[in-house]
Design a protein around this motif. Sequence first.
Motif, mmCIF file in Angstrom:
data_model
loop_
_atom_site.group_PDB
_atom_site.id
_atom_site.type_symbol
_atom_site.label_atom_id
_atom_site.label_comp_id
_atom_site.label_asym_id
_atom_site.label_seq_id
_atom_site.Cartn_x
_atom_site.Cartn_y
_atom_site.Cartn_z
ATOM 1 N N SER A 86 63.106 -141.950 -59.863
ATOM 2 C CA SER A 86 62.201 -141.536 -60.937
ATOM 3 C C SER A 86 61.355 -140.351 -60.511
ATOM 4 N N LEU A 87 61.556 -139.202 -61.160
ATOM 5 C CA LEU A 87 60.696 -138.048 -60.932
ATOM 6 C C LEU A 87 59.286 -138.321 -61.460
ATOM 7 N N TYR A 125 62.452 -135.978 -52.598
ATOM 8 C CA TYR A 125 62.869 -137.141 -51.802
ATOM 9 C C TYR A 125 62.415 -138.441 -52.470
ATOM 10 N N ILE A 126 61.133 -138.480 -52.920
ATOM 11 C CA ILE A 126 60.628 -139.677 -53.593
ATOM 12 C C ILE A 126 61.409 -139.934 -54.876
ATOM 13 N N SER A 127 61.744 -138.856 -55.596
ATOM 14 C CA SER A 127 62.512 -138.991 -56.829
ATOM 15 C C SER A 127 63.878 -139.604 -56.567
ATOM 16 N N GLY A 171 75.962 -128.358 -57.180
ATOM 17 C CA GLY A 171 76.141 -129.796 -57.011
ATOM 18 C C GLY A 171 75.098 -130.420 -56.092
ATOM 19 N N LEU A 172 73.815 -130.126 -56.315
ATOM 20 C CA LEU A 172 72.736 -130.585 -55.431
ATOM 21 C C LEU A 172 71.999 -131.761 -56.050
ATOM 22 N N ASP A 173 71.413 -132.620 -55.193
ATOM 23 C CA ASP A 173 70.470 -133.614 -55.697
ATOM 24 C C ASP A 173 69.063 -133.024 -55.625
ATOM 25 N N ASP A 174 68.060 -133.783 -56.070
ATOM 26 C CA ASP A 174 66.698 -133.257 -56.130
ATOM 27 C C ASP A 174 66.153 -132.914 -54.748
ATOM 28 N N HIS A 175 66.492 -133.728 -53.755
ATOM 29 C CA HIS A 175 66.007 -133.473 -52.397
ATOM 30 C C HIS A 175 66.531 -132.141 -51.884
ATOM 31 N N GLN A 176 67.811 -131.881 -52.096
ATOM 32 C CA GLN A 176 68.408 -130.625 -51.652
ATOM 33 C C GLN A 176 67.855 -129.440 -52.445
#
Length: 420
Positions: free
Chosen positions: A369-370, A362-364, A33-38
């Motif tokens: 937007s990746l 983080y930017i994504s 259950g992670l976001d892109d930053h994690q």
Amino acid sequence: FWLLAILSGLNLFNYLDRYVACQVVEPIRLSFGLDDHQAGRLNTAFMFGYFVTAPVFGYLGDRMTRKWLIAAGIFVWSLGTVLSGVATGFGSLLGYRVLVGLGEASYATISPSLITDAYGPARRNNALTLFYVAIPVGGALGYLIGSQISEAWGWRWAFIVAGLPGLLLAVCLLPFRDPERGQAEHRQSEAAAKPKAKDLLKLLLSPDYSLVVWGYVAATFAMGGFGFWGPSYLIRIAKMTQVQAGTYFATVVAVSGLLGTFGGGFAATAWRKRNPAAYALVLGISALLAAPCATWAFLGGTTTALKCGLAAAIFLCFLGTGPVNTLILETVPVNLRSGAMAMSIFLIHLFGDFWSPEILGYISVRSGSLKLAVLVLPAALLVGGALWLGLGLKTLYRHRRQAPGGADPFQVIKQQPAPP
């Protein structure tokens, strides 16, 4: 021959175990259950173990029997890869990736100096090129195994299958003799002098060494960022399945990487017979050309543009694989080669791909937007190319000043043998 062959084969498993994690980012992200930053912290954890311990192995590599240090590194990174497959939570998975980085730091720091002492200047860049062919091949296998095994049995088995061979292969280097430091140039007495910590720090004041390494920092930032997020980018932007993304990425990295590594390495060796700045010029020109190719891939607007642009950019980035590592080793005293490689590893990862996957994540998250996040990567390639091109021009200027009567540097290059 056999020493180089075995070291190159082991290097393949080095990069396989590193890049298998990149291919399974999406299933890991969904599993925990992670976001892109994690999710980007997976790479951060690996790099922490890798670059923090590199100076330690560089110090030991200039003083101890290197084959034992290499064998220990192989066992540790393989164990960490297998344990990644049985991690009970994201925290423990990060811990095991740190362990993988620690083991790989020993291998990546010490093995190039072993090759440098076994091959003279005329054959050294070609030998190191063969050693670093393992990057595209191992990386491609990591993407391929990660996608296929994860699809069939789950992401945990991808780590287990990738890591098990290394636990058995760790001992295969032990029967070989450790080459004497400096023997390839008959400089054993110079190599016997034990370097001090201040000697290593003085490398940062060397203009040639600094230009090589800081250019490498910028290029590593770019390649590491997309190497981690590439499969996810193909899944989300190009709407590929995990297997399709893994197969495409494995194919393009293997083909473009192999052609680029071989072509750039052997061409640079031939060119250097006439031009002592050849290694730096290959680095600078290839990075400057890779930047617009990457930009075209990200902004082209079609799947064809994305695939062609990526293939071209990856090919160009791999052209300098052999020359950049040869320059690192040849711009320092022979008794500092392991330390110099360790310093370069420390810097290129501390300021390069230690942060880039997490920064892109983080930017994504912030931009939603990746596709927007990856646009920082071509800019990094431009910075690296400019620094390397500056080194090439500096080398040409130095040879012109050393030439009788300030003759044209290219004419002087043709008349004089390349320096060792």
